[in-house]
Design an enzyme around this catalytic site. Structure first.
Site, PDB file in Angstrom:
ATOM      1  N   ASP A  33       0.880  -1.173   0.000  1.00 19.56           N
ATOM      2  CA  ASP A  33       0.000   0.000   0.000  1.00 19.56           C
ATOM      3  C   ASP A  33       0.917   1.223   0.000  1.00 19.56           C
ATOM      4  OD1 ASP A  33      -3.213   0.336   1.369  1.00 19.56           O
ATOM      5  OD2 ASP A  33      -1.963   2.067   0.858  1.00 19.56           O
ATOM      6  N   PHE A  83      -6.862  -4.539  -4.558  1.00 15.64           N
ATOM      7  CA  PHE A  83      -7.754  -3.457  -4.110  1.00 15.64           C
ATOM      8  C   PHE A  83      -7.246  -2.084  -4.531  1.00 15.64           C
ATOM      9  CE2 PHE A  83      -8.104  -6.661  -0.675  1.00 15.64           C
ATOM     10  CZ  PHE A  83      -9.475  -6.835  -0.616  1.00 15.64           C
ATOM     11  N   GLY A  85      -6.305   1.376  -5.721  1.00 21.61           N
ATOM     12  CA  GLY A  85      -6.832   2.192  -6.812  1.00 21.61           C
ATOM     13  C   GLY A  85      -7.459   3.465  -6.292  1.00 21.61           C
ATOM     14  N   LYS A  87     -10.591   5.902  -5.954  1.00 25.52           N
ATOM     15  CA  LYS A  87     -11.977   5.439  -5.854  1.00 25.52           C
ATOM     16  C   LYS A  87     -13.029   6.520  -5.664  1.00 25.52           C
ATOM     17  CE  LYS A  87     -11.880   4.768  -0.885  1.00 25.52           C
ATOM     18  NZ  LYS A  87     -12.279   3.962   0.243  1.00 25.52           N
ATOM     19  N   ASN A 102      -3.524   5.587 -13.149  1.00 24.57           N
ATOM     20  CA  ASN A 102      -3.246   4.880 -11.894  1.00 24.57           C
ATOM     21  C   ASN A 102      -3.936   3.515 -11.837  1.00 24.57           C
ATOM     22  OD1 ASN A 102      -2.233   4.990  -9.008  1.00 24.57           O
ATOM     23  ND2 ASN A 102      -4.433   4.677  -8.680  1.00 24.57           N
ATOM     24  N   SER A 127     -16.912  -3.592  -8.935  1.00 19.84           N
ATOM     25  CA  SER A 127     -18.006  -2.821  -8.330  1.00 19.84           C
ATOM     26  C   SER A 127     -19.279  -2.978  -9.128  1.00 19.84           C
ATOM     27  CB  SER A 127     -17.601  -1.344  -8.315  1.00 19.84           C
ATOM     28  OG  SER A 127     -18.706  -0.517  -8.052  1.00 19.84           O
ATOM     29  N   TYR A 152     -14.153   6.598 -12.959  1.00 20.56           N
ATOM     30  CA  TYR A 152     -13.884   5.567 -11.949  1.00 20.56           C
ATOM     31  C   TYR A 152     -14.569   4.254 -12.347  1.00 20.56           C
ATOM     32  CZ  TYR A 152     -15.205   2.816  -7.865  1.00 20.56           C
ATOM     33  OH  TYR A 152     -15.468   1.773  -7.027  1.00 20.56           O
ATOM     34  N   LYS A 156     -13.048   0.296 -13.559  1.00 19.03           N
ATOM     35  CA  LYS A 156     -13.439  -1.039 -13.077  1.00 19.03           C
ATOM     36  C   LYS A 156     -13.829  -1.924 -14.270  1.00 19.03           C
ATOM     37  CE  LYS A 156     -13.031  -0.372  -8.593  1.00 19.03           C
ATOM     38  NZ  LYS A 156     -11.900  -1.004  -7.889  1.00 19.03           N
TER      39      LYS A 156
HETATM   40  C1  UD1 Z   1     -21.199   5.294  -5.158  1.00 18.86           C
HETATM   41  C2  UD1 Z   1     -20.751   5.227  -6.597  1.00 18.86           C
HETATM   42  C3  UD1 Z   1     -20.228   3.855  -6.894  1.00 18.86           C
HETATM   43  C4  UD1 Z   1     -19.125   3.479  -5.931  1.00 18.86           C
HETATM   44  C5  UD1 Z   1     -19.661   3.589  -4.511  1.00 18.86           C
HETATM   45  C6  UD1 Z   1     -18.570   3.365  -3.489  1.00 18.86           C
HETATM   46  C7  UD1 Z   1     -22.086   6.834  -7.864  1.00 18.86           C
HETATM   47  C8  UD1 Z   1     -23.153   7.018  -8.898  1.00 18.86           C
HETATM   48  N1  UD1 Z   1     -21.828   5.580  -7.498  1.00 18.86           N
HETATM   49  O1  UD1 Z   1     -22.327   4.437  -5.016  1.00 18.86           O
HETATM   50  O2  UD1 Z   1     -19.715   3.838  -8.197  1.00 18.86           O
HETATM   51  O3  UD1 Z   1     -18.686   2.174  -6.179  1.00 18.86           O
HETATM   52  O4  UD1 Z   1     -20.176   4.918  -4.297  1.00 18.86           O
HETATM   53  O5  UD1 Z   1     -17.671   4.419  -3.453  1.00 18.86           O
HETATM   54  O6  UD1 Z   1     -21.520   7.802  -7.395  1.00 18.86           O
HETATM   55  N2  UD1 Z   1     -26.764   9.894  -0.533  1.00 18.86           N
HETATM   56  C9  UD1 Z   1     -27.385  10.959   0.079  1.00 18.86           C
HETATM   57  N3  UD1 Z   1     -26.598  11.880   0.735  1.00 18.86           N
HETATM   58  C10 UD1 Z   1     -25.237  11.779   0.793  1.00 18.86           C
HETATM   59  C11 UD1 Z   1     -24.615  10.680   0.160  1.00 18.86           C
HETATM   60  C12 UD1 Z   1     -25.402   9.765  -0.500  1.00 18.86           C
HETATM   61  O7  UD1 Z   1     -28.614  11.078   0.054  1.00 18.86           O
HETATM   62  O8  UD1 Z   1     -24.599  12.676   1.383  1.00 18.86           O
HETATM   63  C13 UD1 Z   1     -27.606   8.859  -1.198  1.00 18.86           C
HETATM   64  C14 UD1 Z   1     -27.309   8.661  -2.672  1.00 18.86           C
HETATM   65  O9  UD1 Z   1     -28.098   9.515  -3.457  1.00 18.86           O
HETATM   66  C15 UD1 Z   1     -27.658   7.188  -2.854  1.00 18.86           C
HETATM   67  C16 UD1 Z   1     -27.301   6.559  -1.508  1.00 18.86           C
HETATM   68  O10 UD1 Z   1     -27.291   7.640  -0.581  1.00 18.86           O
HETATM   69  O11 UD1 Z   1     -29.056   7.030  -3.062  1.00 18.86           O
HETATM   70  C17 UD1 Z   1     -25.942   5.874  -1.494  1.00 18.86           C
HETATM   71  O12 UD1 Z   1     -24.955   6.782  -1.977  1.00 18.86           O
HETATM   72  P1  UD1 Z   1     -23.386   6.444  -1.881  1.00 18.86           P
HETATM   73  O13 UD1 Z   1     -23.051   5.978  -0.526  1.00 18.86           O
HETATM   74  O14 UD1 Z   1     -22.639   7.636  -2.410  1.00 18.86           O
HETATM   75  O15 UD1 Z   1     -23.200   5.198  -2.855  1.00 18.86           O
HETATM   76  P2  UD1 Z   1     -23.634   5.008  -4.393  1.00 18.86           P
HETATM   77  O16 UD1 Z   1     -23.960   6.286  -5.046  1.00 18.86           O
HETATM   78  O17 UD1 Z   1     -24.647   3.926  -4.440  1.00 18.86           O
END
Ligand code: UD1
Length: 339
Positions: A33, A83, A85, A87, A102, A127, A152, A156
């Site tokens: 790492d 792992f 990378g 992200k 990267n 992912s 990103y 993947k």
């Molecule tokens: C995101 C990434 C995904 C990545 C994963 C892990 C996108 C579109 N997808 O997934 O590629 O593998 O993170 O890093 O960005 N939310 C809120 N408020 C916040 C944060 C999130 O309401 O402050 C909501 C989002 O709209 C979503 C859910 O919570 O509905 C999950 O969000 P998040 O944890 O960022 O994950 P993903 O978007 O699913």
């Protein structure tokens, strides 16, 4: 003699939990790492929890010479679990070239290392993002991929393709592509967990920081999705369950390419997660509904049947434990590993 696994990015959030599960399963663990987004303290705590030592080498996986030197020193390795990378989804839109350089370079070095040192297994940290804007849920491993919404996600997708081509040319090689859904939570001890740099992008770490008062409120991105309460639905999976999926993947690896979804198969909305977090931790999480976040899908959850059938793996923890363990880690380590 115990099998030896090399974990690239093994000091990070998922890597450190996986290092621990490999140690507990009796493997010897080597971690590389560069600590660009992680801490050596995570490795020290993993060693303490397992009461075993890890061989740790601070290096960047893109540095092929350094990897070669290490592999010459450590002797026969049974598997590389990759792992390492960049992200951050949003950052990848701002810095696409850095992300491609990267993430693709490090994957290519992993392939070269596997070839040169006859390492029989590669497990890759992929992912659910490779499914892009999926039209149908639950997602099965044969669902269409591509159409990713950010660089990103494309890295993947591209690395999956690189590994498939490499496997085709190397019949003795086993490649396992693990497509994670939404990993959250922390080890129940509260000794290791997620330690994002700066403002968290993801929901669970943001909720944790609001709960401990580091941030005033959560922004809920949209409540007009076609879901029961209008907020986005995701398949949250406890990071310890996810970590165990890697051990199962190594244990069951056979020559060829295998793809597995690692999720619980159940979706929860943002508000369900927030309410669960409040209830199990007896803490307030103020929030406000704001606009949708560009690129977000309404609903994403896994069909995790294949991993159960072929790896004998299923998620054991539910949303209550995920929220409990996430908060326990946050309370014990309000500033992550930076204390
Ligand atoms: C995101 C990434 C995904 C990545 C994963 C892990 C996108 C579109 N997808 O997934 O590629 O593998 O993170 O890093 O960005 N939310 C809120 N408020 C916040 C944060 C999130 O309401 O402050 C909501 C989002 O709209 C979503 C859910 O919570 O509905 C999950 O969000 P998040 O944890 O960022 O994950 P993903 O978007 O699913």
């Amino acid at each position: 003699m115990a099998s030896k696994v090399l974990l690239t990015g093994g000091a990070g959030y998922i890597g450190s939990h996986t290092a621990l599960e490999f140690l507990l399963a009796g493997y010897e663990v080597v971690v590389v790492d560069d600590l660009s987004n992680s801490s050596e303290k995570a490795i020290e705590r993993v060693e303490k929890l397992a009461d075993k030592s890890v061989r740790f080498e601070r290096l960047n996986v893109c540095d092929g010479e350094a990897m070669r030197k290490l592999l010459t020193e450590v002797g026969a390795v049974d598997a590389i679990v990759h792992f390492a990378g960049f992200k951050a989804v949003g950052e990848s839109v701002q810095k696409p070239v850095e992300y491609y350089r990267n993430n693709l370079d490090s994957a290519l070095v992993v392939c070269e290392a596997a070839k040169e040192f006859n390492i029989p297994k590669i497990v890759f940290s992929s992912s659910a993002t490779v499914y892009g804007l999926a039209e149908r849920v639950p997602l099965v491993e044969t669902s269409p991929t591509g159409g990713c919404t950010n660089p990103y996600g494309w890295t993947k997708y591209m690395i999956e393709q690189i590994l498939r081509d490499f496997a085709k040319a190397t019949p003795s090689l086993s490649v396992t592509l693990l497509r994670y859904f939404n990993p959250i939570g922390a080890h129940p001890s509260g000794e290791i967990g997620e330690d994002p740099l700066g403002i968290p992008n993801n929901l669970a770490p943001f909720v944790c920081q609001v709960a401990v008062g580091r941030r005033p409120k959560l922004n809920v991105f949209g409540n007009d999705y076609p879901t029961p309460d209008g907020t986005g639905v995701r398949d949250y999976i406890h990071v310890v369950d996810l970590a165990k999926g890697h051990v199962a993947a190594c244990d069951h690896a056979k020559p060829g390419v295998k793809v597995y979804n690692l999720g619980t198969g159940r979706g929860y909305s943002v508000l369900e997660l927030v309410e669960t977090f409040k209830r199990v931790n007896n803490v307030d999480v103020p929030y406000e509904i704001v606009d949708r976040r560009p690129g977000d899908v309404a609903i994403c959850f896994a069909d995790a049947t294949l991993a159960r059938e072929e790896l004998g793996w299923t998620a054991q923890y539910g949303l209550d434990e995920m929220c409990r363990d996430a908060y326990n880690w946050q309370k014990k380590n309000p500033n992550g590993y930076r204390d």
